[in-house]
Motif scaffolding. Structure first.
Motif, short mmCIF file in Angstrom:
data_model
loop_
_atom_site.label_atom_id
_atom_site.label_comp_id
_atom_site.label_asym_id
_atom_site.label_seq_id
_atom_site.Cartn_x
_atom_site.Cartn_y
_atom_site.Cartn_z
N LEU A 1 1.07 1.07 -5.03
CA LEU A 1 1.64 2.39 -4.73
C LEU A 1 3.02 2.56 -5.37
N TYR A 2 3.85 1.53 -5.32
CA TYR A 2 5.18 1.63 -5.93
C TYR A 2 5.09 1.72 -7.45
N SER A 3 4.12 1.02 -8.04
CA SER A 3 3.93 1.13 -9.49
C SER A 3 3.45 2.53 -9.86
N GLN A 4 2.59 3.11 -9.02
CA GLN A 4 2.15 4.48 -9.25
C GLN A 4 3.32 5.46 -9.14
N ARG A 5 4.17 5.23 -8.16
CA ARG A 5 5.33 6.10 -7.95
C ARG A 5 6.27 6.05 -9.16
N GLU A 6 6.48 4.82 -9.65
CA GLU A 6 7.36 4.65 -10.80
C GLU A 6 6.77 5.31 -12.04
N LEU A 7 5.45 5.18 -12.21
CA LEU A 7 4.79 5.78 -13.36
C LEU A 7 4.89 7.30 -13.32
N ILE A 8 4.69 7.88 -12.13
CA ILE A 8 4.77 9.34 -11.99
C ILE A 8 6.18 9.84 -12.29
N GLU B 1 5.99 16.86 -7.37
CA GLU B 1 6.23 16.88 -5.92
C GLU B 1 4.94 16.55 -5.16
N SER B 2 3.83 17.13 -5.59
CA SER B 2 2.55 16.90 -4.91
C SER B 2 2.12 15.44 -5.02
N LEU B 3 2.26 14.88 -6.20
CA LEU B 3 1.86 13.50 -6.41
C LEU B 3 2.74 12.53 -5.62
N ILE B 4 4.05 12.77 -5.66
CA ILE B 4 4.98 11.89 -4.93
C ILE B 4 4.74 11.96 -3.43
N LYS B 5 4.50 13.15 -2.93
CA LYS B 5 4.22 13.29 -1.49
C LYS B 5 2.96 12.54 -1.09
N ALA B 6 1.94 12.63 -1.94
CA ALA B 6 0.69 11.93 -1.63
C ALA B 6 0.89 10.42 -1.62
N ILE B 7 1.62 9.91 -2.60
CA ILE B 7 1.86 8.46 -2.67
C ILE B 7 2.76 8.01 -1.52
N ASP B 8 3.80 8.79 -1.21
CA ASP B 8 4.68 8.43 -0.10
C ASP B 8 3.93 8.43 1.23
N ALA B 9 2.97 9.34 1.36
CA ALA B 9 2.16 9.34 2.59
C ALA B 9 1.36 8.05 2.69
N SER B 10 0.83 7.59 1.56
CA SER B 10 0.09 6.32 1.56
C SER B 10 1.00 5.14 1.84
N ILE B 11 2.20 5.15 1.25
CA ILE B 11 3.17 4.07 1.49
C ILE B 11 3.56 4.04 2.96
N ARG B 12 3.75 5.24 3.53
CA ARG B 12 4.11 5.32 4.95
C ARG B 12 3.00 4.74 5.82
N THR B 13 1.77 5.05 5.48
CA THR B 13 0.63 4.52 6.25
C THR B 13 0.59 3.00 6.19
N VAL B 14 0.78 2.46 4.98
CA VAL B 14 0.74 1.00 4.81
C VAL B 14 1.92 0.35 5.53
N THR B 15 3.11 0.94 5.40
CA THR B 15 4.32 0.34 5.96
C THR B 15 4.29 0.32 7.47
N PHE B 16 3.87 1.42 8.08
CA PHE B 16 3.94 1.54 9.53
C PHE B 16 2.63 1.19 10.23
N GLN B 17 1.66 0.72 9.45
CA GLN B 17 0.39 0.33 10.05
C GLN B 17 0.60 -0.87 10.97
N GLY B 18 0.07 -0.81 12.15
CA GLY B 18 0.25 -1.90 13.10
C GLY B 18 -0.43 -3.17 12.66
N ILE B 19 0.04 -4.28 13.17
CA ILE B 19 -0.57 -5.57 12.85
C ILE B 19 -1.86 -5.72 13.64
N PRO B 20 -2.83 -6.46 13.10
CA PRO B 20 -4.10 -6.62 13.81
C PRO B 20 -3.90 -7.37 15.10
N PRO B 21 -4.67 -7.06 16.14
CA PRO B 21 -4.50 -7.76 17.41
C PRO B 21 -4.93 -9.21 17.29
N MET B 22 -4.17 -10.08 17.89
CA MET B 22 -4.52 -11.50 17.90
C MET B 22 -5.70 -11.70 18.84
#
Length: 994
Positions: free
Chosen positions: A679-686, A701-722
């Protein structure tokens, strides 16, 4: 809004714009004329006061600036100046030097304030109240981080000394503001000393408390924002101003300056990793720009006020006041030196220590600047100060700051060079020669490459070499060194870069220890920078990057000792006793989920730290080797061996405590990292495509928003339950009912074993088996040696009746291991029988080779056939088919069955009693012939599968007998990878016996 108010607002806006324009002019003057910026701004302010009233609206500007309220000055100027100083601080070194910084910023400031007041009274004869004199005394005691930073940029003092001076200046600014507030509001004179002390403590501790609380809130908020420069920057800035306002100008009434120091230090230490990696550097730049703009405005206002006092209201000063400035300036430094000398016996033993050279330099490094100037503006517009004393404060305060910036900086540089504080050691100069040599070789290679370019035939190479060749570079570097200057004097006709560098290096006689220490320092410093780069690239979690950077800092504190940075990281991320304690709590029924989540977070942190530790060490070694900093190969190899040993310890830790114990965590972290990298490589390329004009702003703007939404999902995704034990059992024993699982849960217990700890010993009474929940176990005896991982049951054969008395092998934990002890009664539950015999099939056959006619069979052939076979339970009277044959594991089977081997047949067989049979894999019958031993049948089956697999890949095999054992092994592994479902019964990893 009234016309007067509009004009006032217009005048202020015009003044700010004009001030920033003059700031640009002053910075350009500094580049070309080497004139300090602050004195130039003061002079411009003085000129504005003189000519401003004669230039249209500038007269209104001068009038409005002179009327600025002291509270407005405080709120506009101080928050950003103090926050920028603390936010840019080196928290680790400040933390180590805090016991030096505290006295420097408290008792030293108070001592200087008192002695300055005494000097004003008894040496210069000012008969004002002591509180008034102390107000001027505290202004003369204030140091300025911007002036100090500017000085430190121009010299090359030791890093720890520079941090000590910066830390002292930062806390000094906050302490001075507290003292100023107390002295201005104090109406009881010296008799109110006790009350003043109480007030100081309340302001100080209250300020620190507010700062820490705000920092925590800021951390919780900003960590939820991702890649939004405007919000993250404004949030950091707005909180600084609001915090100062709440503390200083509301009923809370604590020190806003000290609150900002603690808030800024939190952001420096931890908050910078909560900011988005792509934003962090830009945020620093923005705050620095804002701070420099405020500084410029303060100096121009001060110049304007200084001109007003010294020229237009000179009748308010007497002749004595004019010469007192030039006497009080050096006297303030003498007083600072005396107070520092009184503290020296303690300072030399605190923090990193202090030498007498450091003490001398610190005396002259206490430069005045924007903070003391802003305090002058506040005092001049404060009604609590006597009106007749205000011009004296303005003249002496601004004049001292002016002289300090001009003369203090020059004197400090002379002191540093005289004391030799910025001289490079022989080792450092030798290292410099090594780096220069690498740069020369790179330059020569580039010149050779350009020579071959067909389009560059008109170049004047003599001119290129004269201006940008290796020799100018080498000469410039040698001129900065005393030894280098000597080499140039001795070889005036030598224009060969390599000759000069060789002669330069020959001047040094270096010990192995000093070279190793310097090499270690360079290695760790480079490693620290690469860790931070990993965070900025989004490849390392913020907390992990701080731990890794701290490991370098701690190792640098003991740079003369062998490298031990992984030992430091290990202690910070994973403590065995603590993890065992949390593991016990995680098994509690109600609150266990909380502790399981906590364990997962620690494991993720440990893995992230360990993984980046290994990668960054490899990158550091490569970088140092490429730059040829390894000037002594033996020393370089010695330091690299130390680094390799640390990496080896890290790899062992990962294998023992993470990879084998928490594969799901490993998968989660690697998945997130891969997602972020993409995602960060895509962001840099755009961004690159947009900058080159290939896409429009709306598309960008549309592309960056879409990628940032994906980055946000990955970053704030909860850890799997033990997974808890109940979940493990449900997933492991799919044939069991809910009632049977619950009954088993009531009978089994969880146990934790350390690496190398024994689960059971061969020959000892057997009391059950062990299901591996975490870790890896070695089961070993004369008849078997195998590693068992998550999901395997160690000693499963001991649940069977014929092996129930004594253990037939010894089981040892390879890693930190969590197991569930399974009692023998498990076979009383019908739902577990098939699973248990499936798990025990290998062990049962290996222990009964003669029974199954496999005495001559190779172990790997047995294991392969068992891995592809299945176990079935047949009830009495049931008619069954065995087209490929099998082994009877329990019961009588059918009438025709005379031994334990079930021969292939398409005839239906009726079970005489409940029996358990291991059924061979499909097409096993084709390997079966009369008068052929079972061992040979097993081998033929394995070879046949190998042949089929090779044929599917279009590899022609003329003679199966030519397939050697290694080829057979490789092909079988290929087959397993292609068809994992056929081999999903076992998870066991066999250790070859030699």
């Amino acid at each position: 809004m009234s016309t007067a108010s509009s004009e006032s607002l217009l005048a202020i806006i015009l003044f700010v714009a004009f001030s920033l324009l003059l700031m640009i002019v002053c910075y350009e003057m500094k580049k070309h004329l080497h004139i300090p910026v602050a004195p130039s701004l003061l002079i411009f302010g003085l000129l504005i006061r003189i000519i401003g009233p004669h230039i249209g609206q500038m007269g209104e500007v001068v009038t409005q600036v002179k009327l600025i309220d002291h509270e407005l000055i405080s709120l506009v100027f101080f928050p950003i100046l103090i926050f920028e100083a603390s936010f840019s601080g080196d928290w680790y070194t400040i933390k180590k030097e805090i016991w030096q910084i505290i006295p420097l910023a408290t008792t030293v400031v108070i001592g200087c304030t008192i002695l300055n007041g005494v000097a004003l009274r008894f040496i210069f004869g000012y008969e004002y109240d002591w509180d008034q004199l102390y107000v001027l005394g505290v202004i003369l005691s204030a140091t300025d981080h911007i002036a100090v930073d500017s000085l430190l940029k121009d010299i090359y003092a030791p890093d720890k000394l520079e941090t000590l001076i910066s830390g002292e200046t930062m806390f000094n600014e906050a302490t001075v503001l507290v003292l100023f507030k107390i002295l201005v509001s104090n109406t009881s004179g010296l008799a109110g000393f006790a009350d003043s002390l109480k007030e100081f403590s309340r302001l100080a501790f209250g300020g620190f408390g507010m700062g820490i609380g705000s920092a925590i809130v800021m951390g919780l908020v900003i960590r939820r924002i991702l890649n939004d420069f405007y919000i993250e920057t404004n949030l950091a800035l707005i909180l600084a101003y609001l915090l100062f306002w709440v503390c200083d100008m509301t009923v809370i009434h604590v020190s806003g300056a000290l609150a900002l120091v603690s808030y800024g230090l939190f952001m420096s230490a931890y908050g910078k990793t909560l900011i988005s990696p792509s934003i962090e550097e830009r945020l620093h730049e923005f705050i620095e720009i804002w701070s420099r703009n405020i500084e410029s405005i303060v100096f121009i206002i001060a110049g304007l006020l200084f001109a007003d006092i010294a020229i237009y209201r000179s009748n308010e000063l007497v002749d004595k006041d004019y010469y007192v400035l030039f006497l009080m300036f050096p006297l303030s430094y003498i007083i600072r030196g005396i107070v520092l000398l009184c503290h020296y016996p303690a300072l030399r033993y605190l923090g990193y220590g202090m030498t007498w050279k450091d003490l001398v330099f610190m005396t002259f490094a206490g430069m005045k600047g924007v903070i003391s100037t802003a305090l002058v503006l506040m005092a001049y517009h404060n009604e609590e100060i006597e009106e007749t004393f205000r011009p004296i404060i303005g003249y002496l305060g601004i004049g001292t700051a002016w002289l300090s910036i001009i003369a203090g900086g020059v004197v400090s540089r002379i002191i540093v060079r005289t004391l030799g504080l910025e001289d490079l050691t022989d080792v450092q100069e030798n290292m410099l020669a090594g780096v220069t040599k690498a740069l020369v070789e790179i330059s020569e290679a580039k010149i050779e490459e350009l020579h071959s370019e067909k389009d560059l035939k008109l170049i004047s190479w003599d001119r290129v070499l004269e201006l940008a060749g290796p020799y100018p570079l080498v000469r410039s570097i040698l001129k900065k060194s005393k030894v280098g200057q000597q080499v140039l004097r001795e070889n005036p006709e030598d224009f060969e870069s390599h000759h000069l560098l060789k002669r330069f290096s020959e001047k040094f006689s270096l010990s192995k220890n000093s070279l190793a220490t310097e090499m270690r320092r360079r290695y760790l410093t480079t490693l620290k920078g690469i860790y931070w780069h990993q965070f900025e690239e989004g490849l390392c979690h913020g907390e992990a990057s701080l731990i890794l950077i701290d490991s370098c800092n701690i190792s640098l504190d003991k740079e003369s000792e062998p490298m031990h940075d992984w030992v430091v990281v290990r202690k910070l991320v994973y403590k065995d006793s603590a993890m065992q304690f949390w593991s016990k709590l995680s098994r509690l029924y109600v609150i266990g989920k909380i502790f399981r989540r906590f364990i997962y977070k620690r494991i993720i942190l440990a893995y992230d730290s360990a993984n980046n530790f290994i990668k960054c060490h490899e990158e550091t070694e490569k970088l140092i080797d490429e730059m040829e900093i390894d000037i002594d190969k033996n020393v370089f190899e010695e330091v690299m061996r130390e680094a390799h040993e640390q990496v080896k310890l890290c790899e062992e830790f990962m294998n023992i405590y993470i990879i084998d114990c928490y594969p799901e965590v490993l998968a989660e972290v690697q998945t997130k990292r891969c997602c972020k990298l993409l995602l960060y490589s895509q962001r840099e390329l755009i961004s690159e495509v947009y900058e080159n004009g290939l896409i429009k702003e709306l598309e960008y703007e549309s592309l960056i928003k879409a990628i940032d939404a994906s980055i946000r999902t990955v970053t704030f995704q909860g850890i799997p339950p033990m997974p808890i034990l109940r979940d493990v059992l449900f997933n492991r024993f799919t044939g069991a009912t809910l009632q049977e699982i619950n009954l088993l849960l009531s009978k089994i217990t969880e146990k934790v074993y350390k690496p190398c700890e024994i689960l059971y010993l061969e020959g000892y009474p057997a009391n059950g088996a062990f299901l591996i929940i975490r870790g890896r176990v070695l089961e070993k005896s004369t008849w078997i040696s195998q590693e068992l991982i998550i999901g395997n049951i160690v000693g499963v054969q001991h649940l069977l009746e014929e092996f129930a008395e004594k253990y037939t092998s010894t089981a040892t934990a390879i890693t930190s291991t969590v197991v569930a002890h399974i009692p023998k009664e498990i076979l009383e539950f019908e739902g577990f029988v098939e699973d248990m015999y499936t798990e025990a099939a290998e062990e049962l056959i290996l222990l009964n080779r003669e029974r199954y006619n496999l005495k001559d069979a190779q172990e790997k052939h047995i294991l392969r056939v068992m891995g592809a076979s299945i176990v079935k339970v047949f009830e009495k009277g049931k008619r069954c088919f065995f087209p490929d044959g099998g082994f009877l594991m329990k019961g009588k089977g059918y009438n025709e069955l005379k031994n334990w081997v079930v021969k292939p047949s398409n005839k239906p067989r009726e079970m005489l009693e409940r029996s358990i049979i291991l059924m061979f894999p499909k097409d096993f019958r084709y390997s079966w012939e009369k008068n052929v031993t079972m061992s040979e049948v097993f081998k033929r089956f394995c070879v046949k599968i190998t042949n089929d697999t090779i044929a599917r890949k279009d590899v022609k095999v003329e003679d199966l007998s030519m397939i050697n054992e290694s080829k057979l092994d490789d092909t079988m592994m290929l087959m397993v990878n292609e068809n994992p479902q056929a081999f999903s019964i076992k998870f066991k990893s066999v250790v070859p016996q030699y």
